[in-house]
Design a protein around this motif. Structure first.
Motif, mmCIF file in Angstrom:
data_model
loop_
_atom_site.group_PDB
_atom_site.id
_atom_site.type_symbol
_atom_site.label_atom_id
_atom_site.label_comp_id
_atom_site.label_asym_id
_atom_site.label_seq_id
_atom_site.Cartn_x
_atom_site.Cartn_y
_atom_site.Cartn_z
ATOM 1 N N TYR A 137 18.152 67.627 78.352
ATOM 2 C CA TYR A 137 18.430 69.059 78.333
ATOM 3 C C TYR A 137 18.620 69.492 76.883
ATOM 4 O O TYR A 137 19.452 68.933 76.170
ATOM 5 C CB TYR A 137 19.711 69.383 79.109
ATOM 6 N N PHE A 138 17.863 70.496 76.466
ATOM 7 C CA PHE A 138 18.050 71.015 75.111
ATOM 8 C C PHE A 138 19.227 71.986 75.073
ATOM 9 O O PHE A 138 20.083 71.924 74.198
ATOM 10 C CB PHE A 138 16.779 71.722 74.630
ATOM 11 N N LEU A 139 19.294 72.878 76.042
ATOM 12 C CA LEU A 139 20.378 73.850 76.168
ATOM 13 C C LEU A 139 20.395 74.346 77.604
ATOM 14 O O LEU A 139 19.341 74.573 78.192
ATOM 15 C CB LEU A 139 20.175 75.016 75.202
ATOM 16 N N TYR A 140 21.596 74.491 78.148
ATOM 17 C CA TYR A 140 21.850 74.914 79.524
ATOM 18 C C TYR A 140 21.699 73.752 80.521
ATOM 19 O O TYR A 140 20.807 72.919 80.395
ATOM 20 C CB TYR A 140 20.960 76.082 79.953
ATOM 21 N N PHE A 141 22.612 73.709 81.467
ATOM 22 C CA PHE A 141 22.650 72.758 82.593
ATOM 23 C C PHE A 141 23.070 71.352 82.198
ATOM 24 O O PHE A 141 23.232 70.503 83.076
ATOM 25 C CB PHE A 141 21.319 72.723 83.368
ATOM 26 N N GLU A 142 23.249 71.089 80.911
ATOM 27 C CA GLU A 142 23.738 69.762 80.546
ATOM 28 C C GLU A 142 25.153 69.551 81.048
ATOM 29 O O GLU A 142 25.533 68.432 81.416
ATOM 30 C CB GLU A 142 23.662 69.529 79.034
ATOM 31 N N ASP A 143 25.960 70.630 81.135
ATOM 32 C CA ASP A 143 27.314 70.493 81.663
ATOM 33 C C ASP A 143 27.301 70.341 83.185
ATOM 34 O O ASP A 143 28.127 69.615 83.746
ATOM 35 C CB ASP A 143 28.198 71.666 81.242
ATOM 36 N N TYR A 144 26.358 71.013 83.866
ATOM 37 C CA TYR A 144 26.211 70.812 85.306
ATOM 38 C C TYR A 144 25.896 69.341 85.596
ATOM 39 O O TYR A 144 26.497 68.710 86.475
ATOM 40 C CB TYR A 144 25.078 71.678 85.856
ATOM 41 N N ASP A 145 24.950 68.801 84.863
ATOM 42 C CA ASP A 145 24.524 67.411 85.032
ATOM 43 C C ASP A 145 25.696 66.455 84.789
ATOM 44 O O ASP A 145 25.968 65.559 85.600
ATOM 45 C CB ASP A 145 23.378 67.137 84.051
ATOM 46 N N LEU A 146 26.402 66.653 83.675
ATOM 47 C CA LEU A 146 27.499 65.752 83.336
ATOM 48 C C LEU A 146 28.647 65.873 84.341
ATOM 49 O O LEU A 146 29.271 64.865 84.698
ATOM 50 C CB LEU A 146 27.995 66.058 81.915
ATOM 51 N N SER A 147 28.912 67.084 84.813
ATOM 52 C CA SER A 147 29.956 67.264 85.825
ATOM 53 C C SER A 147 29.652 66.461 87.088
ATOM 54 O O SER A 147 30.517 65.757 87.621
ATOM 55 C CB SER A 147 30.086 68.746 86.200
ATOM 56 N N LEU A 148 28.429 66.575 87.579
ATOM 57 C CA LEU A 148 28.061 65.876 88.806
ATOM 58 C C LEU A 148 28.166 64.362 88.625
ATOM 59 O O LEU A 148 28.642 63.651 89.519
ATOM 60 C CB LEU A 148 26.646 66.272 89.226
ATOM 61 N N ARG A 149 27.730 63.863 87.485
ATOM 62 C CA ARG A 149 27.807 62.415 87.244
ATOM 63 C C ARG A 149 29.241 61.944 87.066
ATOM 64 O O ARG A 149 29.583 60.800 87.397
ATOM 65 C CB ARG A 149 26.970 62.043 86.023
ATOM 66 N N ALA A 150 30.119 62.823 86.540
ATOM 67 C CA ALA A 150 31.514 62.438 86.337
ATOM 68 C C ALA A 150 32.199 62.078 87.646
ATOM 69 O O ALA A 150 33.065 61.197 87.691
ATOM 70 C CB ALA A 150 32.266 63.564 85.630
ATOM 71 N N HIS A 151 31.814 62.749 88.744
ATOM 72 C CA HIS A 151 32.428 62.464 90.044
ATOM 73 C C HIS A 151 32.143 61.039 90.514
ATOM 74 O O HIS A 151 32.869 60.527 91.377
ATOM 75 C CB HIS A 151 31.926 63.458 91.093
ATOM 76 N N ASP A 152 31.121 60.419 89.964
ATOM 77 C CA ASP A 152 30.781 59.049 90.376
ATOM 78 C C ASP A 152 31.764 58.023 89.832
ATOM 79 O O ASP A 152 31.850 56.908 90.360
ATOM 80 C CB ASP A 152 29.372 58.684 89.904
ATOM 81 N N VAL A 153 32.501 58.381 88.766
ATOM 82 C CA VAL A 153 33.342 57.376 88.108
ATOM 83 C C VAL A 153 34.807 57.796 87.985
ATOM 84 O O VAL A 153 35.651 56.965 87.618
ATOM 85 C CB VAL A 153 32.794 57.042 86.697
#
Length: 281
Positions: A220-236
């Motif tokens: 991601y260059f800009l936008y949605f990188e925080d959406y992506d990281l949020s979803l992955r954070a729930h895994d750990v």
């Protein structure tokens, strides 16, 4: 401006990274001043409360020597990372995440003013809730209104209405927006556990969790990188919305920033949905 090397032997409670590209100098100065004030409160509350800033210059950083001197006088270490060009928001933060980090690492936007006790309250919460790996605060706008930046999983219609529909027409989709923005769950008083998606304007991670996630997805260059990281954070780890931690956000949406930002928003949305699944309605 000079770069101060940080060794793995340096110890600090919080490291923080701010990525800038042609930033508003006054807003950035306000952000750094709020960091000074919040860091001073943390130092008074906790003997180990040292803070270190990584300032990542993706291009166009104005003369911030006065603000950086203010950091030095407040005994806040700072490292300028520059010369890499405009690599994007997530990859910029990843340059800092690859450096020595504190016990906690704060992803911070250059248009955020923290309340003076924001870091104290954030660290207190994380210290007493070891299951929490990511903290998001209550975010207010310039008018003092709560911004609903926690999100349910978005549909294409949600994104269009929230990002591009004129404000005069949004009332037609009020119930849909309220669900997407979690308005029934989010308020300025109550802690909420495990909101699915949180804003990248202020993300306080346990550094070991952030390292385990390898930071932001560089695609991601800009936008949605925080959406992506949020979803992955729930895994750990668990994610917590903590309204006792308060910040002021001066930012705006993609549609208010011109055609180039709309294009980047669409490209990043396509990458996000391709990875996590398309939701039309």
């Amino acid at each position: 401006m000079t770069m101060k090397a940080v060794s793995s032997g340096d110890h600090f409670e919080i490291s923080t990274s701010i990525v800038v590209f042609r930033p508003d100098r006054m807003l950035l100065a306000r952000t750094l001043t709020s960091l000074v004030v919040a860091s001073a409160a943390l130092n008074r509350a906790r003997k180990e409360g040292a803070v270190h800033l990584y300032l990542i210059d993706n291009g166009g950083l104005p003369d911030m020597s006065e603000s950086l001197s203010e950091l030095s006088r407040a005994r806040i270490g700072h490292t300028l990372l520059d010369g890499h060009g405009n690599v994007g928001y997530g990859r910029g933060h990843n340059l800092a995440i690859a450096q020595p980090l504190g016990r906690y690492h704060l992803i911070l936007n250059p248009d955020i003013d923290m309340d003076p006790d924001a870091l104290v309250r954030a660290v207190e919460f994380m210290s007493t809730h070891p299951e929490a790996g990511l903290l998001t605060p209550a975010v207010f706008d310039d008018a003092g209104q709560l911004q609903y930046l926690c999100r349910q999983y978005p549909s294409l219609i949600d994104l269009f209405v929230r990002g591009f529909l004129p404000a005069s027409m949004r009332h037609l989709f009020a119930r849909r927006l309220a669900r997407y923005e979690m308005r029934a769950q989010i308020n300025g008083r109550d802690t909420l556990w495990d909101p699915l998606i949180v804003s990248g304007c202020f993300m306080l991670f346990r550094s070991d969790v952030l390292k385990r996630l390898s930071g932001f997805d560089p695609r991601y260059f800009l936008y949605f990188e925080d959406y992506d990281l949020s979803l992955r954070a729930h895994d750990v780890a668990r994610v917590a919305y903590v309204p006792s931690v308060r910040v002021l956000h001066h930012g705006g949406g993609a549609s208010r920033k011109g055609v180039a930002h709309i294009r980047m928003f669409v490209v990043s949305a396509f990458k996000f949905f391709n990875r996590f699944g398309w939701k039309w309605l």
